[in-house]
Design a protein around this motif. Structure first.
Motif, PDB file in Angstrom:
ATOM      1  N   UNK A  69       0.834  -1.209   0.000  1.00  0.00           N
ATOM      2  CA  UNK A  69       0.000   0.000   0.000  1.00  0.00           C
ATOM      3  C   UNK A  69       0.862   1.250   0.000  1.00  0.00           C
ATOM      4  N   UNK A  70       1.861   1.291   0.877  1.00  0.00           N
ATOM      5  CA  UNK A  70       2.728   2.474   0.946  1.00  0.00           C
ATOM      6  C   UNK A  70       3.477   2.670  -0.364  1.00  0.00           C
ATOM      7  N   UNK A  71       3.936   1.571  -0.971  1.00  0.00           N
ATOM      8  CA  UNK A  71       4.631   1.682  -2.252  1.00  0.00           C
ATOM      9  C   UNK A  71       3.689   2.182  -3.342  1.00  0.00           C
ATOM     10  N   UNK A  72       2.452   1.664  -3.355  1.00  0.00           N
ATOM     11  CA  UNK A  72       1.477   2.091  -4.359  1.00  0.00           C
ATOM     12  C   UNK A  72       1.105   3.555  -4.206  1.00  0.00           C
ATOM     13  N   UNK A  73       1.215   4.078  -2.978  1.00  0.00           N
ATOM     14  CA  UNK A  73       0.936   5.486  -2.719  1.00  0.00           C
ATOM     15  C   UNK A  73       2.169   6.363  -2.930  1.00  0.00           C
ATOM     16  N   UNK A  74       3.256   5.750  -3.376  1.00  0.00           N
ATOM     17  CA  UNK A  74       4.512   6.465  -3.618  1.00  0.00           C
ATOM     18  C   UNK A  74       5.051   7.158  -2.374  1.00  0.00           C
ATOM     19  N   UNK A 119      -2.570  12.889  16.601  1.00  0.00           N
ATOM     20  CA  UNK A 119      -2.070  12.672  15.241  1.00  0.00           C
ATOM     21  C   UNK A 119      -2.098  13.968  14.434  1.00  0.00           C
ATOM     22  N   UNK A 120      -3.183  14.714  14.546  1.00  0.00           N
ATOM     23  CA  UNK A 120      -3.292  15.953  13.765  1.00  0.00           C
ATOM     24  C   UNK A 120      -2.247  16.972  14.182  1.00  0.00           C
ATOM     25  N   UNK A 121      -1.886  16.989  15.458  1.00  0.00           N
ATOM     26  CA  UNK A 121      -0.882  17.947  15.926  1.00  0.00           C
ATOM     27  C   UNK A 121       0.497  17.676  15.326  1.00  0.00           C
ATOM     28  N   UNK A 122       0.690  16.496  14.754  1.00  0.00           N
ATOM     29  CA  UNK A 122       1.981  16.107  14.198  1.00  0.00           C
ATOM     30  C   UNK A 122       2.064  16.287  12.693  1.00  0.00           C
ATOM     31  N   UNK A 123       0.963  16.679  12.069  1.00  0.00           N
ATOM     32  CA  UNK A 123       0.941  16.853  10.612  1.00  0.00           C
ATOM     33  C   UNK A 123       1.788  18.068  10.223  1.00  0.00           C
ATOM     34  N   UNK A 124       2.665  17.869   9.238  1.00  0.00           N
ATOM     35  CA  UNK A 124       3.508  18.945   8.711  1.00  0.00           C
ATOM     36  C   UNK A 124       3.407  18.927   7.187  1.00  0.00           C
ATOM     37  N   UNK A 125       4.144  19.782   6.570  1.00  0.00           N
ATOM     38  CA  UNK A 125       4.184  19.807   5.113  1.00  0.00           C
ATOM     39  C   UNK A 125       4.806  18.562   4.517  1.00  0.00           C
ATOM     40  N   UNK A 126       5.486  17.780   5.321  1.00  0.00           N
ATOM     41  CA  UNK A 126       6.113  16.542   4.842  1.00  0.00           C
ATOM     42  C   UNK A 126       5.226  15.310   5.032  1.00  0.00           C
ATOM     43  N   UNK A 127       4.122  15.486   5.733  1.00  0.00           N
ATOM     44  CA  UNK A 127       3.260  14.336   6.013  1.00  0.00           C
ATOM     45  C   UNK A 127       2.579  13.865   4.733  1.00  0.00           C
ATOM     46  N   UNK A 128       2.750  12.592   4.423  1.00  0.00           N
ATOM     47  CA  UNK A 128       2.147  12.004   3.220  1.00  0.00           C
ATOM     48  C   UNK A 128       0.904  11.182   3.555  1.00  0.00           C
ATOM     49  N   UNK A 155      -3.165  10.720   2.517  1.00  0.00           N
ATOM     50  CA  UNK A 155      -3.644   9.360   2.298  1.00  0.00           C
ATOM     51  C   UNK A 155      -3.929   8.721   3.653  1.00  0.00           C
ATOM     52  N   UNK A 156      -4.992   7.945   3.708  1.00  0.00           N
ATOM     53  CA  UNK A 156      -5.380   7.270   4.951  1.00  0.00           C
ATOM     54  C   UNK A 156      -5.205   5.766   4.771  1.00  0.00           C
ATOM     55  N   UNK A 157      -4.246   5.215   5.500  1.00  0.00           N
ATOM     56  CA  UNK A 157      -3.974   3.783   5.471  1.00  0.00           C
ATOM     57  C   UNK A 157      -4.539   3.183   6.759  1.00  0.00           C
ATOM     58  N   UNK A 158      -5.455   2.247   6.630  1.00  0.00           N
ATOM     59  CA  UNK A 158      -6.133   1.665   7.784  1.00  0.00           C
ATOM     60  C   UNK A 158      -5.524   0.303   8.098  1.00  0.00           C
ATOM     61  N   UNK A 159      -4.742   0.238   9.166  1.00  0.00           N
ATOM     62  CA  UNK A 159      -4.180  -1.047   9.571  1.00  0.00           C
ATOM     63  C   UNK A 159      -5.259  -1.811  10.342  1.00  0.00           C
ATOM     64  N   UNK A 177     -10.340   3.558   5.131  1.00  0.00           N
ATOM     65  CA  UNK A 177      -9.177   4.235   4.572  1.00  0.00           C
ATOM     66  C   UNK A 177      -9.173   4.225   3.058  1.00  0.00           C
ATOM     67  N   UNK A 178      -8.177   4.925   2.469  1.00  0.00           N
ATOM     68  CA  UNK A 178      -7.937   4.767   1.036  1.00  0.00           C
ATOM     69  C   UNK A 178      -7.591   3.315   0.744  1.00  0.00           C
ATOM     70  N   UNK A 179      -7.002   2.669   1.733  1.00  0.00           N
ATOM     71  CA  UNK A 179      -6.753   1.226   1.680  1.00  0.00           C
ATOM     72  C   UNK A 179      -6.725   0.696   3.102  1.00  0.00           C
ATOM     73  N   UNK A 180      -7.196  -0.542   3.263  1.00  0.00           N
ATOM     74  CA  UNK A 180      -7.086  -1.252   4.532  1.00  0.00           C
ATOM     75  C   UNK A 180      -6.407  -2.581   4.295  1.00  0.00           C
ATOM     76  N   UNK A 181      -6.061  -3.267   5.369  1.00  0.00           N
ATOM     77  CA  UNK A 181      -5.395  -4.575   5.237  1.00  0.00           C
ATOM     78  C   UNK A 181      -5.972  -5.546   6.257  1.00  0.00           C
ATOM     79  N   UNK A 182      -5.909  -6.842   5.920  1.00  0.00           N
ATOM     80  CA  UNK A 182      -6.166  -7.918   6.872  1.00  0.00           C
ATOM     81  C   UNK A 182      -4.952  -8.840   6.888  1.00  0.00           C
TER      82      UNK A 182
END
Length: 379
Positions: A69-74, A119-128, A155-159, A177-182
Motif C-alpha cells: 500500500x505504501x509503495x502504491x501510494x509512492x 495525530x493531527x498535531x503532528x501533521x507537517x508539510x512533509x506528512x504524506x 492518504x489514509x492507510x487503515x491497519x 481508509x484509502x486502503x485497509x489490510x487484513x
C-alpha cells in the motif's frame, strides 16, 4: 485441572482432512498453478462481496500488505507517516522500509488506538499519510481520521490487520481508509495454517498498483515485463482454497469470540475500582481478536493466573519509539504518556473459539479472585 493455553491447540484439527485433500488436489492438479491462480481469484471475489469493497488483493502477509500500500501510494524518502506509538512493529517498520519517517502519535486511554487530536498535531508539510491501527478489540476512531485526512489532503492507510469482523457505523474494518489490510496468520480472527493477507480498497488505480507490485512489478498481461520495482508477495493457492472452505464458518467463530469477550467484560466491570480495567461489553466498533485488561499489577496478575495453569500474553511491553529499531525516529525528550502506560499495564487473556464454557468461567474466576485479594488454591 488441565492447563488453559493462550493460543488454541489443534486449531485446524476439524479441517485436517479438507486441508490434506486440498494440498493433494493443488499439488497434483493439471494446471500446476501454485500461486495467484483461480482459487486466489475466487477468494478475492468472495471477500470483495462480503465487504462490499471495489477490490480485494491477496498477498503474502499483513505486513506485506502495508508495504504494498505504501509503495502504491509512492510514500518514500522525505515523506512522513503518522503512526501510533503503541502497537506492532510493522506500523513503523513498513514506513522505514519505504524510506519515509514514522512520526509517533500518542494513543487514546480507552481504545488504546491512535488519538486523532494527537495525530493531527503532528501533521507537517512533509506528512504524506496517516496510518491508524485497530488495537486488541476496538477500532480506531475512523470517522475522525477520515475527516482529518481529507482536510489535510493526506492518504489514509487503515491497519485493520487484526480487525476482520469489526464494523463501525455500519462500515466494515478495512473500508474506512484509502486502503485497509487484513492478516490471516493463524491466530487472527480468520487465521490459516500459513502466512497471508489482503489489501482492501475502493480505489481502482491503487488496486492495480498493488496487484502489479505483489508480483515483482509485472502488470499481469505480459510475463517478465516489469513496469515497477516490485515485491514477491504472492498468495498461495492451497491457502486460498482452504480459506474458501473455512469462510462459511467464520461468522460462527466470530460470534463465539464475541460471546466470550462479553462474558469477561460483564464479570470484570466491577473490578475497575480494584485497579483492573477491562473493555466494555459490546458496542459499535468492536471486534474480538484479543481480550486485554489494564492493571498496574500486571506481572502479579500474570503470575497468579500462571499458578492456576492459565496462560496469558503481553503483546507490546514497549512503545514503538522505545524500541531500538525505531528510537532514532523519536524526537529528543519526547514522551507518549498514554502509550507508555498501556505498555506497562496490558495483559491479554485467552480468547479463541475453542475455549469451553468451563475454561472461560475458570479464567474469569481467577481474575476476580486476584482482584479481591483472595487467590484461589492451586488446582
Amino acid at each position: 485441572m488441565s492447563r488453559v493455553p493462550f493460543f488454541a491447540a489443534g486449531l485446524f484439527e476439524a479441517d485436517r482432512a479438507t486441508l490434506l485433500r486440498t494440498v493433494y488436489a493443488v499439488g497434483t492438479g493439471e494446471a500446476q498453478k501454485f500461486i495467484l491462480g483461480e482459487h486466489t481469484a475466487r477468494f478475492e471475489r468472495e471477500l470483495r462481496h462480503r465487504l462490499g469493497a471495489a477490490d480485494v488483493v491477496a498477498c503474502s502477509s499483513g505486513t506485506s500488505a502495508l508495504t504494498l500500500v505504501l509503495a502504491a501510494m509512492d510514500v518514500g524518502p522525505g515523506d512522513e507517516v503518522v503512526v501510533p506509538a503503541f502497537g506492532c512493529a510493522p506500523l513503523a517498520a513498513t514506513v522505514v522500509g519505504a524510506g519515509a519517517r514514522p512520526v509517533f502519535a500518542d494513543v487514546d486511554p480507552v481504545t488504546l488506538t491512535a488519538d486523532p487530536a494527537a495525530a493531527e498535531s503532528l501533521v507537517t508539510g512533509r506528512t504524506k499519510a496517516v496510518m491508524p491501527a485497530h488495537m486488541f478489540s476496538v477500532m480506531a476512531d475512523m470517522p475522525r481520521f477520515r475527516e482529518l485526512a481529507d482536510r489535510h489532503g493526506l492518504r489514509l492507510v487503515e491497519d485493520s490487520a487484526l480487525a476482520q469482523g469489526g464494523t463501525l457505523g455500519g462500515r466494515p474494518a478495512g473500508r474506512w481508509g484509502d486502503a485497509g489490510v487484513y492478516s490471516f496468520v493463524q491466530v487472527k480472527t480468520f487465521g490459516m495454517p500459513g502466512e497471508g493477507g489482503v489489501v482492501i480498497t475502493d480505489d481502482p488505480a491503487l488496486a492495480a498498483h498493488v496487484r502489479m507490485l505483489r508480483n515483482h512489478g509485472q502488470d499481469g498481461a505480459r510475463r517478465f515485463h516489469h513496469r515497477r520495482v516490485g515485491h514477491n508477495s504472492r498468495f498461495d493457492e492451497v491457502m486460498a482454497a482452504f480459506q474458501l472452505h473455512r469462510l462459511a464458518g467464520l461468522d460462527d467463530r466470530l460470534s463465539r469470540r464475541a460471546e466470550i469477550a462479553s462474558y469477561y467484560s460483564r464479570r470484570f466491570e466491577p473490578l475497575a475500582e480494584r485497579g483492573i480495567v477491562a473493555p466494555p461489553v459490546g458496542g459499535d466498533g468492536r471486534f474480538h481478536y484479543v481480550y486485554t485488561v489494564l492493571t498496574e499489577h500486571r506481572d502479579a496478575l500474570a503470575a497468579h493466573l500462571a499458578a492456576h495453569d492459565i496462560a496469558t500474553h503481553v503483546y507490546y511491553p514497549r512503545t514503538l519509539p522505545a524500541q531500538p529499531a525505531f528510537a532514532r525516529f523519536a524526537p529528543p525528550g519526547a514522551s507518549w504518556p498514554v502509550a507508555e502506560s498501556a505498555a506497562r499495564r496490558n495483559l491479554s487473556l485467552p480468547l479463541h473459539p475453542r475455549l469451553a464454557d468451563a475454561e472461560v468461567e475458570r479464567i474469569a474466576d481467577a481474575v476476580c479472585a486476584f482482584a479481591h485479594g483472595s487467590p484461589q488454591e492451586n488446582p
